[in-house]
Motif scaffolding. Structure first.
Motif, PDB file in Angstrom:
ATOM      1  N   ASP A   1      67.041   7.751  79.407  1.00  0.00           N
ATOM      2  CA  ASP A   1      66.857   9.192  79.281  1.00  0.00           C
ATOM      3  C   ASP A   1      68.087   9.918  79.824  1.00  0.00           C
ATOM      4  O   ASP A   1      69.028   9.287  80.318  1.00  0.00           O
ATOM      5  CB  ASP A   1      65.543   9.646  79.918  1.00  0.00           C
TER       6      ASP A   1
ATOM      7  N   LEU B   1      57.322  24.251  73.419  1.00  0.00           N
ATOM      8  CA  LEU B   1      57.647  23.797  74.766  1.00  0.00           C
ATOM      9  C   LEU B   1      56.605  24.209  75.810  1.00  0.00           C
ATOM     10  O   LEU B   1      56.202  23.376  76.634  1.00  0.00           O
ATOM     11  CB  LEU B   1      59.049  24.242  75.165  1.00  0.00           C
TER      12      LEU B   1
ATOM     13  N   LEU C   1      60.256  13.464  75.576  1.00  0.00           N
ATOM     14  CA  LEU C   1      60.940  14.251  74.563  1.00  0.00           C
ATOM     15  C   LEU C   1      62.089  13.414  74.010  1.00  0.00           C
ATOM     16  O   LEU C   1      62.782  12.724  74.771  1.00  0.00           O
ATOM     17  CB  LEU C   1      61.470  15.557  75.151  1.00  0.00           C
TER      18      LEU C   1
ATOM     19  N   SER D   1      65.348  13.214  70.893  1.00  0.00           N
ATOM     20  CA  SER D   1      66.180  13.921  69.933  1.00  0.00           C
ATOM     21  C   SER D   1      67.418  13.072  69.669  1.00  0.00           C
ATOM     22  O   SER D   1      67.533  11.944  70.141  1.00  0.00           O
ATOM     23  CB  SER D   1      66.570  15.298  70.484  1.00  0.00           C
TER      24      SER D   1
ATOM     25  N   HIS E   1      72.089  19.349  74.286  1.00  0.00           N
ATOM     26  CA  HIS E   1      70.827  18.956  74.897  1.00  0.00           C
ATOM     27  C   HIS E   1      70.787  19.312  76.382  1.00  0.00           C
ATOM     28  O   HIS E   1      69.737  19.712  76.896  1.00  0.00           O
ATOM     29  CB  HIS E   1      70.580  17.462  74.703  1.00  0.00           C
TER      30      HIS E   1
ATOM     31  N   ARG F   1      67.844  21.593  77.838  1.00  0.00           N
ATOM     32  CA  ARG F   1      66.998  21.166  78.961  1.00  0.00           C
ATOM     33  C   ARG F   1      67.048  22.184  80.094  1.00  0.00           C
ATOM     34  O   ARG F   1      66.029  22.513  80.692  1.00  0.00           O
ATOM     35  CB  ARG F   1      67.456  19.806  79.491  1.00  0.00           C
TER      36      ARG F   1
ATOM     37  N   LEU G   1      63.271  21.697  81.288  1.00  0.00           N
ATOM     38  CA  LEU G   1      62.655  20.471  80.789  1.00  0.00           C
ATOM     39  C   LEU G   1      62.930  19.253  81.673  1.00  0.00           C
ATOM     40  O   LEU G   1      62.592  18.134  81.292  1.00  0.00           O
ATOM     41  CB  LEU G   1      63.144  20.202  79.355  1.00  0.00           C
ATOM     42  N   ASP G   2      63.496  19.464  82.852  1.00  0.00           N
ATOM     43  CA  ASP G   2      63.819  18.339  83.727  1.00  0.00           C
ATOM     44  C   ASP G   2      62.628  17.442  84.067  1.00  0.00           C
ATOM     45  O   ASP G   2      62.819  16.236  84.238  1.00  0.00           O
ATOM     46  CB  ASP G   2      64.486  18.828  85.015  1.00  0.00           C
TER      47      ASP G   2
ATOM     48  N   PHE H   1      60.426  16.257  82.176  1.00  0.00           N
ATOM     49  CA  PHE H   1      60.183  15.328  81.072  1.00  0.00           C
ATOM     50  C   PHE H   1      61.297  14.291  80.972  1.00  0.00           C
ATOM     51  O   PHE H   1      62.471  14.650  81.045  1.00  0.00           O
ATOM     52  CB  PHE H   1      60.170  16.067  79.719  1.00  0.00           C
TER      53      PHE H   1
ATOM     54  N   TYR I   1      63.853  12.768  78.820  1.00  0.00           N
ATOM     55  CA  TYR I   1      64.477  13.362  77.631  1.00  0.00           C
ATOM     56  C   TYR I   1      65.481  12.347  77.089  1.00  0.00           C
ATOM     57  O   TYR I   1      66.503  12.079  77.712  1.00  0.00           O
ATOM     58  CB  TYR I   1      65.168  14.674  78.002  1.00  0.00           C
TER      59      TYR I   1
END
Length: 158
Positions: free
Chosen positions: A19, A53, A71, A73, A80, A84, A89-90, A92, A94
């Motif tokens: 990630d 989100l 997450l 992508s 990205h 984030r 979004l930290d 998750f 990613y």
């Protein structure tokens, strides 16, 4: 749910990824702590992805006992990183990996794949709303691939 692609009930493909924080994940392996895994394929340039989100954040909190949300992508890393940061979004995992999207045959976004705790594909589909996402969770609880399948089975039994 689209008719083509990976088959519900089959073991998911195993894909080793890291990630954005450098943690290793084997997508498709049995879930950590016996939890299911939701792979949510998103893009920083997808407006619908951005509207989902808050739903993903609340699902991460509300479903944490049985579900891990990852997450996923592909594309350029700097985009990205900003995505984030901008959307907090930290929490998750990613993952940026074109190999993951190809292994799971993702060709439209936003798209989700729900794996059970053993790494078996439970359900998948395009997710455009909270209702679409929650229908994946309901399908798991009902033991069917989709709510459409559940309704068909009920209709036949009636």
């Amino acid at each position: 749910m689209l008719a083509k692609g990976l088959k519900v009930g089959e073991a998911a493909p195993l894909v080793d990824v890291s990630d954005a924080d450098g943690r290793a994940h084997t997508i498709g392996a049995p879930g950590v702590g016996g939890r299911s895994t939701l792979l949510m394929f998103v893009s920083p340039t997808c407006p619908v992805c951005k509207t989902l989100l808050p739903v993903l954040k609340s699902s991460r909190r509300d479903e944490r006992d049985w579900l891990e949300i990852i997450l996923a992508s592909d594309g350029e890393g700097a985009l990205h990183t900003e995505f984030r940061r901008e959307h907090s979004l930290d929490p998750f995992p990613y993952v940026i990996s074109s190999a993951l999207g190809m292994a799971y045959q993702i060709n439209r976004l936003p798209y989700a794949v729900l794996l059970d705790e053993r790494g078996v594909l439970l359900t998948r589909g395009i997710i455009n709303s909270r209702e679409h996402l929650e229908s994946l969770f309901e399908a798991k609880k009902l033991g069917v691939a989709s709510l459409q399948e559940y309704l068909e089975v009920r209709h036949r039994a009636a």
